[in-house]
Design a protein around this motif. Structure first.
Motif, mmCIF file in Angstrom:
data_model
loop_
_atom_site.group_PDB
_atom_site.id
_atom_site.type_symbol
_atom_site.label_atom_id
_atom_site.label_comp_id
_atom_site.label_asym_id
_atom_site.label_seq_id
_atom_site.Cartn_x
_atom_site.Cartn_y
_atom_site.Cartn_z
ATOM 1 N N SER A 157 3.281 -2.721 -2.027
ATOM 2 C CA SER A 157 3.279 -3.055 -3.454
ATOM 3 C C SER A 157 4.442 -2.375 -4.175
ATOM 4 C CB SER A 157 1.950 -2.652 -4.088
ATOM 5 O OG SER A 157 1.866 -3.071 -5.421
ATOM 6 N N LYS A 164 -10.803 -1.219 -3.138
ATOM 7 C CA LYS A 164 -9.667 -1.243 -2.236
ATOM 8 C C LYS A 164 -8.557 -2.108 -2.831
ATOM 9 C CE LYS A 164 -8.303 -2.535 2.459
ATOM 10 N NZ LYS A 164 -8.743 -3.116 3.759
ATOM 11 N N PRO A 165 -7.296 -1.666 -2.799
ATOM 12 C CA PRO A 165 -6.190 -2.492 -3.314
ATOM 13 C C PRO A 165 -6.105 -3.817 -2.578
ATOM 14 C CG PRO A 165 -5.465 -0.234 -2.932
ATOM 15 C CD PRO A 165 -6.820 -0.356 -2.305
ATOM 16 N N PRO A 211 -0.597 -0.352 -0.971
ATOM 17 C CA PRO A 211 0.207 0.275 -2.034
ATOM 18 C C PRO A 211 1.656 0.543 -1.637
ATOM 19 C CG PRO A 211 -1.958 1.285 -1.921
ATOM 20 C CD PRO A 211 -1.847 0.368 -0.729
ATOM 21 N N GLN A 234 -1.299 -5.406 -8.483
ATOM 22 C CA GLN A 234 -1.564 -3.981 -8.229
ATOM 23 C C GLN A 234 -3.037 -3.612 -8.440
ATOM 24 O OE1 GLN A 234 1.614 -1.336 -9.973
ATOM 25 N NE2 GLN A 234 2.402 -3.266 -10.813
ATOM 26 N N ILE A 240 -7.344 -3.650 -7.771
ATOM 27 C CA ILE A 240 -8.231 -3.332 -6.651
ATOM 28 C C ILE A 240 -9.408 -4.298 -6.659
ATOM 29 C CG2 ILE A 240 -7.568 -0.905 -6.590
ATOM 30 C CD1 ILE A 240 -10.114 -0.224 -8.089
#
Length: 328
Positions: free
Chosen positions: A64, A56-57, A61, A49, A51
């Motif tokens: 996720s 930026k992830p 998400p 989870q 970044i």
């Protein structure tokens, strides 16, 4: 002994096994069955989870949230028909896996001893998803609570046809519960980059094994501990790099770390067995990865070489000091 005396029958090339089997008598060789290989084949979701350096992830998400939902992972496990993988891809020459510790290991926890298993049950999978807040549209496509179509990529290396075939079947099985899985077949170098440094993957179909892990399960810490060099499903910062912003380690992941530390120090075998039993129970309950099918290991050896004591663990020539060659 010549190079011609031993011929390895690759577990990813079962056509070779059948061709050799037909010629066994005429060719004056014997095909030895060494039992299931000692590693584990797997399907796993990216639970990271965090970044990246650009804020930026690593993973969408929306995806996720699905992947970090335990009920979602368990439902997917029930949706995978591993018997069909065993029959169609390995031609029956394999065993369904339930644990990342090899069945030959004294530390293996069997289903009969209490290990949780996920037998194929797509109806149960669909019901679990509905109870978790997912729903189906008129086209029987799975949607989440916000109306997003449940869709993700299946990462698999291009160099292993049996893994590609397994991923294709998983894709088909997931479609039966309304999930759209897109194949992402790339070279193994790219797979390693995505798994171990870029972290930009959804779901991985692959395998892992380390020599000697059936004797010393702590060697699996490379894969299972949160700081392991081959950790995949929730990899933190690489050595020498700053901490990852937003990286979350769950309580069960911390317990796995603790168990491997305890197992490394414990000398009493019964206590070590209890430690690794608990590890296997956590994996089966939390499903950071889902074990698939373990291929059978075979070896073709000329009749004139004896005594062969082949196993998937020791290979063919582990007792080379005993081997003798007789002319026939």
């Amino acid at each position: 002994m010549t190079r011609d005396d031993c011929c390895c029958c690759s577990t990813s090339e079962f056509g070779n096994w059948f061709a050799l089997k037909k010629e066994e008598k005429r060719g004056k060789f014997i095909i030895y069955n060494g039992g299931p290989t000692a590693g584990f084949s797997l399907m796993g979701f990216n639970l990271n989870q965090a970044i990246n350096s650009k804020g930026k992830p690593f993973i969408d998400p929306i995806k996720s949230r699905w992947f970090n939902n335990l009920v979602f992972r368990q439902a997917v496990a029930y949706a995978i028909d591993r018997n069909r993988i065993k029959t169609n891809i390995y031609r029956g020459l394999g065993e369904i896996q339930h644990s990342p510790i090899a069945v030959q290991s004294p530390y293996y926890l069997s289903p009969a001893a209490g290990l949780k298993v996920y037998d194929y049950n797509p109806q149960r999978a669909r019901q679990m998803l509905l109870e978790a807040g997912f729903r189906y549209n008129s086209q029987k496509e799975l949607l989440d609570q916000d109306g997003n179509r449940v869709q993700f990529n299946l990462l698999v290396k291009s160099e292993d046809q049996s893994r590609i075939d397994a991923a294709v079947q998983i894709q088909q099985d997931l479609s039966q519960i309304g999930i759209k899985a897109d194949m992402q077949v790339v070279s193994f170098n790219i797979v390693l980059q995505k798994l171990l440094s870029r972290r930009d993957w959804d779901c991985y179909v692959g395998a892992f094994g380390v020599a000697g892990a059936h004797v010393e399960p702590n060697l699996l810490s490379l894969f299972w501990t949160s700081q392991g060099s081959f950790h995949q499903f929730n990899q933190g910062a690489l050595p020498g790099k700053p901490p990852l912003q937003g990286w979350v380690v769950s309580e069960w992941e911390k317990e796995i770390d603790s168990l491997f530390r305890a197992g490394f120090k414990e000398l009493d075998q019964s206590k070590r067995k209890a430690i690794y039993d608990r590890f296997q129970q956590i994996v089966a309950e939390q499903l950071p990865i889902f074990c698939l099918v373990n291929p059978i290991s075979f070896q073709a050896v000329r009749e004139r070489v004896n005594p062969i004591k082949f196993s998937a663990l020791g290979e063919t020539l582990w007792n080379i000091d005993e081997l003798k060659i007789t002319e026939k």
